[in-house]
Design a protein around this motif. Structure first.
Motif, short mmCIF file in Angstrom:
data_model
loop_
_atom_site.label_atom_id
_atom_site.label_comp_id
_atom_site.label_asym_id
_atom_site.label_seq_id
_atom_site.Cartn_x
_atom_site.Cartn_y
_atom_site.Cartn_z
N GLU A 61 120.69 -31.11 -38.43
CA GLU A 61 121.30 -30.94 -39.76
C GLU A 61 120.34 -31.41 -40.86
O GLU A 61 120.24 -30.78 -41.91
CB GLU A 61 122.61 -31.73 -39.83
CG GLU A 61 123.70 -31.15 -38.93
CD GLU A 61 124.94 -32.01 -38.91
OE1 GLU A 61 124.96 -33.03 -39.63
OE2 GLU A 61 125.87 -31.68 -38.16
N LEU A 62 119.63 -32.50 -40.60
CA LEU A 62 118.67 -33.00 -41.59
C LEU A 62 117.53 -32.01 -41.81
O LEU A 62 116.99 -31.89 -42.91
CB LEU A 62 118.10 -34.35 -41.15
CG LEU A 62 119.08 -35.53 -41.13
CD1 LEU A 62 118.40 -36.77 -40.57
CD2 LEU A 62 119.59 -35.80 -42.54
N SER A 63 117.16 -31.28 -40.75
CA SER A 63 116.04 -30.34 -40.86
C SER A 63 116.38 -29.12 -41.73
O SER A 63 115.50 -28.36 -42.09
CB SER A 63 115.61 -29.87 -39.47
OG SER A 63 116.60 -29.04 -38.89
N ARG A 64 117.69 -28.94 -42.06
CA ARG A 64 118.09 -27.79 -42.89
C ARG A 64 118.07 -28.10 -44.38
O ARG A 64 118.44 -27.27 -45.20
CB ARG A 64 119.50 -27.33 -42.50
CG ARG A 64 119.62 -26.87 -41.05
CD ARG A 64 120.95 -26.20 -40.78
NE ARG A 64 121.09 -25.90 -39.37
CZ ARG A 64 121.80 -26.63 -38.52
NH1 ARG A 64 122.47 -27.69 -38.96
NH2 ARG A 64 121.88 -26.31 -37.23
N LYS A 65 117.65 -29.32 -44.74
CA LYS A 65 117.56 -29.65 -46.17
C LYS A 65 116.48 -28.81 -46.85
O LYS A 65 115.62 -28.21 -46.18
CB LYS A 65 117.22 -31.13 -46.32
CG LYS A 65 118.40 -32.06 -46.08
CD LYS A 65 118.06 -33.46 -46.53
CE LYS A 65 119.29 -34.34 -46.52
NZ LYS A 65 119.01 -35.65 -47.13
#
Length: 265
Positions: free
Chosen positions: A16-20
């Motif tokens: 989820e963090l990598s989709r920022k």
């Protein structure tokens, strides 16, 4: 069940963090992979007694955390998973290396210095790896590794293992839930049913793996993993890569804390 839920949450948090959408997330995957590799090489190249010289390298994770807007606490909590292993490796050093060295006016055993060095290096290297995954994502990371000509088989194993750990956790949670529904009021799982449960889990895992492989073949899988993205290497990637490599080399060649200290004396 809460343990399995937490495990799933922890596994998916990095995805989820990598989709920022920040400056760091928009960089080319190859830029971040090469920068991280150089950082890791520089960190482990220090002597086991060069603790002070290591400190300037803390600047890299700090800056990336800020630019990528990553939650420091949630990411660093993952370090606690491997810290017992690191402590187990280094805790015997003070027993085998008791020679005393001087840090200014402070006399300290070299074993404790090497122990601190191991902790510091593990902190920097694991944090850099977590940052790489949190800002790149496994799909782009796999694509970047293929650009570096890493063997296809290795990349596929890495990608599928990471991807289907969550599937395995889901299967375990489903199996445990079914057991608890059939044995209400029972605390934990009885030892005599561990064998059948593990057997059931193995059969379900093999069956699911076969269905996943058939689905991949139907979609045209030929052994190569395609992410569907073809990012371009831009000027900002060059500046990011060149800037950090220059800093790493300067920090490695010169003892920056001692240089800064000498300026104020």
């Amino acid at each position: 069940m809460a343990d399995f839920t937490n495990a799933l949450y922890n596994m998916r948090l990095l995805d989820e963090l990598s989709r920022k959408d920040t400056f760091v997330h928009r960089l080319h995957p190859l830029t971040k992979i090469v920068t991280t590799l150089v950082y890791l090489i520089i960190v482990v190249s220090y002597s086991r007694y060069d603790i002070i010289a290591l400190f300037p390298l803390a600047l890299y994770p700090v800056v990336i955390f800020m630019l990528a807007e990553l939650p420091i606490k949630q990411v660093l909590l993952r370090l606690l998973i491997i810290e017992p292993l690191i402590i187990g490796i280094g805790i015997l050093n003070p027993l085998f290396d008791s020679q005393v060295i001087m840090f200014g006016d402070l006399a300290i055993s070299r074993g404790w210095v090497t122990f601190a060095s191991i902790l510091l290096k593990s902190l920097f290297t694991v944090t850099a790896a977590l940052i790489l995954i949190s800002t790149t994502g496994m799909n782009k990371l796999a694509a970047g590794l293929r650009m570096l000509k890493v063997p296809r088989l290795f990349v596929m194993q890495l990608l599928l293992t990471y991807r289907y750990i969550t599937v395995l956790i889901e299967e375990v949670a489903r199996t445990v839930r079914a057991y608890k529904l059939r044995a209400p009021g029972q605390k934990g799982i009885q030892r005599n049913v561990w064998g059948p449960l593990v057997g059931q889990l193995l059969i379900r895992t093999l069956d699911r793996a076969e269905r996943i492989y058939q689905a991949m073949c139907v979609r045209g899988f030929t052994g190569e993993y395609h992410t569907g993205e073809d990012p371009k290497f831009k000027a900002k990637d060059f500046y990011f890569l060149a800037g950090w490599i220059c800093f790493f080399l300067v920090a490695r060649i010169y003892n920056l804390p001692l240089l800064m200290g000498s300026l104020f004396n």
